[in-house]
Structures are given as C-alpha cells and as structure tokens.
Design a protein around this motif. Structure first.
Motif, short mmCIF file in Angstrom:
data_model
loop_
_atom_site.label_atom_id
_atom_site.label_comp_id
_atom_site.label_asym_id
_atom_site.label_seq_id
_atom_site.Cartn_x
_atom_site.Cartn_y
_atom_site.Cartn_z
N TYR A 152 -4.22 6.43 -0.44
CA TYR A 152 -3.15 7.43 -1.09
C TYR A 152 -1.85 6.94 -1.26
O TYR A 152 -1.25 7.51 -2.43
N GLN A 153 -1.80 6.13 -0.27
CA GLN A 153 0.64 6.26 -0.53
C GLN A 153 0.18 4.68 -1.62
O GLN A 153 1.43 5.02 -2.24
N ALA A 154 -0.84 4.38 -1.39
CA ALA A 154 -0.14 2.81 -1.95
C ALA A 154 -0.59 3.69 -3.68
O ALA A 154 0.00 3.52 -4.74
N PHE A 155 -1.27 4.74 -4.03
CA PHE A 155 -1.15 5.03 -5.51
C PHE A 155 -0.13 5.98 -5.98
O PHE A 155 0.56 5.96 -6.69
N CYS A 156 0.41 6.35 -5.07
CA CYS A 156 2.22 7.13 -5.11
C CYS A 156 3.20 6.27 -5.40
O CYS A 156 3.98 6.18 -5.64
N MET B 122 6.44 -3.79 -4.28
CA MET B 122 6.55 -3.66 -2.55
C MET B 122 6.42 -2.32 -1.90
O MET B 122 6.28 -1.79 -0.69
N GLY B 123 6.39 -1.03 -2.89
CA GLY B 123 5.74 0.37 -2.43
C GLY B 123 4.63 0.63 -1.99
O GLY B 123 4.42 1.03 -0.54
N LYS B 124 3.92 -0.08 -2.72
CA LYS B 124 1.89 -0.38 -2.71
C LYS B 124 1.85 -0.60 -1.44
O LYS B 124 1.55 -0.63 -0.14
N ALA B 125 3.20 -2.19 -1.12
CA ALA B 125 2.37 -2.98 0.33
C ALA B 125 2.97 -1.70 1.39
O ALA B 125 2.63 -1.66 2.39
#
Length: 363
Positions: free
Chosen positions: A224-228, A233-236
């Motif tokens: 869910y956070q990776a989709f955000c 870098m944000g996905k990691a």
C-alpha cells in the motif's frame, strides 16, 4: 597635346557623359528624398507568449486513490493468461527466495536479527518494481475487487491459487540451484538455515496462524505504501519499513517458508541439528496455518478494512441496511422526542436568562 575643352561647360568631351550621369543620379536621390511615408504601415510586434501554467503534483498519492488502484489491479489480473500467471508466479518465488537467502546470510555473518530484517525486504522490492504475482499480495488485490463487485469468487480463487502454486515452484527452483551451487556448503552456513527453519517448526498451529495474520498485514501495508510513492526511493522506503518490522518480530510468511524450510529439509544435518524436518511436518504444522493466516491478514485486515473506509459497496450496503432496519425506528423516536420532551426542553431553555460572559480582551 592638351585635351580639348568644351567652352560652355569647361569639361572635357570625353568625361562629359560621366558628369551627366552624376547629375541624373543626384536628381534621382532628390526625388527619392521627397517620397511620402504616409501609406507605410508599422511592423507588427510578435504576439506575447502564452502564460505558463504551473501544475502542482503531490509527492505522494492519497490513501483513497491507492485503494482504487488496488481494486483496478485486482480487476486487471482477471484477464491474465495462465501462461503469464505461471511465469509471474515463479518470479515471485525467485525474488522472495533471494530475499530470504540474503536474510539468512546476514543473520549468520553478523549474529544480528536486525541485519537479517534489513536484508529481507529485497525480495518484495524486486516484486514491486519488476513485477511478479505473489500469493500474499494477491489476497488483498482480489478481495478488494470482490468487495467492489469488479470480480467474482472464481476469479479470486484462480488468481491466488495460481500464484500460490507457482510461488512454490519458484521457491523450490532456487532451493535446487543453491544446493547445486553448494551455497550452504559448510556446517556453519547450514546451521544458519537450520536455526531459522527449526525455530519455525517449534510453533503450534494457533501461534503460526496469529503470526501469519500480522505478517501479511504488514506485507500488504508495505505494498500500500509503495503504491503511495511516485518514485523508486519512495517505494523502497514504503516497502522497507513494514517488512523490516515483520522479520524483526519473527512472523510467518507462507511463501518465504516455502524456501527456507525445504532448504533445511534437503541440507545435510549438522551436529547442532541432527534430525531433519520432514515434508509432512512442514505442510501440516506450518504451511497450512501460515497460508490461512496470510489470507486473513491480506484480505480482511487490509482489504476489507479499507473497503469500509474508502470503498463504495460496503458503505452503501451499510446505509441500505440501516434504512431497512434501525433507521426508521430511530427516526420515529426522534419525532416523538421533538413533539413531547423536546418542546419542554426548548421552553426551559428560552425562559433562562441569557448569560453574558465578561470579555477581558481589549482591542
């Protein structure tokens, strides 16, 4: 002999034509100097460039938008061919096995569980960035699509069990490759694998189910956070934090266990672990309860809960159920209150003097 001069002009006949041409040129210049500019239009200036529109793009996608993306992802999986599901399922098994191999080596080399926890998210990050079909993630995708009436239960079972089977195949392929490469050749390295596998086999059914629920809860929150996030870098970061917590706590993930426990089964026993785990014990005491717990963690704890908040079907069903059952009852009670006790309360309120609160503020 001196040149003959014209008596009237004093010019040499040879050069008289040149003088005449010069006079004609002078007359032309004077004529041109009297040219009127009244009909000449000024040059038009270039048009001003259009104003630049600045569009603000948020660094992160909001949680309600991510929920819609999960539903759309589940719906999109329906049209996947069996061949694609097989290949993508094996890839997920490969990647999770890579992550767990890194985790086991990190724990063995450093003696720190936290080092292994920081290493394990490599597998899920590969799945998120490169693409693969992971059973534990598909439980959330497909259940949200079911709840929003974008998929039926046959689609749900097709996607999750296809992923489950091919995840197992992919995990066993990596087991075979690492055995063939003698990756865990020394007794010390074999103990790294045996320590993890035998610790998992000491858990009872209820413990495995509960740990598996929390595990896939965190795994799907990582997705869910990776989709955000919009960038790598944000996905990691979105993937790393929940998965690190899941491993550090010591939870149960059925696909990860498809790699580490079979690896322990096929490795030679050591002095510390002289008795090998059997397939029967693995399947009955770990794999089945972990599979059930992982489904609950992904489908219910993430999918169903966010469907209640961001979805349409459950809130609409709740409103219809309220209107059909308790809604009219509470509406009648409210009307009775307004016609009886409510009037008395309003009269008492109107008869009370208005209390003035002194203001100590000065402007």
């Amino acid at each position: 002999m001196a040149p003959h001069l014209d008596s009237s002009s004093g010019a040499c006949p040879k050069h008289k034509c040149q003088v005449d041409e010069m006079e004609k040129g002078g007359n032309t210049a004077s004529t041109n100097s009297n040219y009127s500019t009244d009909n000449v239009k000024p040059l038009a200036l270039p048009a001003a460039p259009a104003p630049v529109q600045i569009v603000q793009v948020n660094a992160a996608i909001t949680a309600p938008e991510v929920y819609k993306m999960l539903v759309a992802a589940g719906e999109a999986k329906i049209s996947s061919s069996w061949f694609k599901l097989a290949v993508m399922g094996m890839l997920a098994g490969f990647y999770v096995s890579f992550g767990f191999s890194f985790c086991a080596a990190s724990i063995g080399i450093t003696g720190s569980t936290l080092a292994g926890a920081l290493s394990f998210p490599t597998g899920l990050l590969l799945i998120v960035l490169c693409g693969a079909e992971l059973y534990t993630g598909n439980t959330c995708y497909m259940f949200t699509a079911n709840l929003e009436l974008r998929a039926n239960w046959w689609h749900h079972l097709k996607i999750i069990f296809s992923a489950y089977w091919w995840n197992l195949v992919g995990s066993l392929i990596i087991v075979g490759l690492e055995l063939g490469g003698n990756v865990w050749g020394t007794e010390e390295k074999r103990n790294w694998v045996h320590n993890i596998a035998h610790a998992k086999m000491k858990l009872n059914w209820g413990q495995v189910v509960c740990k598996a629920i929390i595990a896939n809860w965190l795994v799907n929150l990582a997705v869910y956070q990776a989709f955000c996030a919009r960038d790598v870098m944000g996905k990691a970061i979105g993937v790393w934090t929940p998965i690190t917590a899941f491993v550090a706590i010591g939870l149960e993930h059925c696909i990860a266990n498809m790699f580490i426990i079979p690896m322990s089964i096929y490795l030679e026993p050591t002095t510390k672990w002289p008795v090998s785990i059997t397939w029967r014990d693995f399947v009955a005491n770990n794999l089945i309860p972990a599979t059930i717990g992982n489904w609950i963690g992904g489908a219910i704890m993430v999918g169903a809960f966010y469907a209640c908040v961001y979805g349409e079907t459950i809130p609409n069903a709740k409103d219809r159920a309220w209107d059909a059952t308790l809604g009219p009852v509470f509406s009648r009670l409210h009307d009775v209150y307004e016609r009886s006790l409510g009037r008395v309360v309003n009269r008492i309120r109107e008869s009370l003097p208005a209390w003035k609160v002194p203001c100590f503020c000065t402007v």
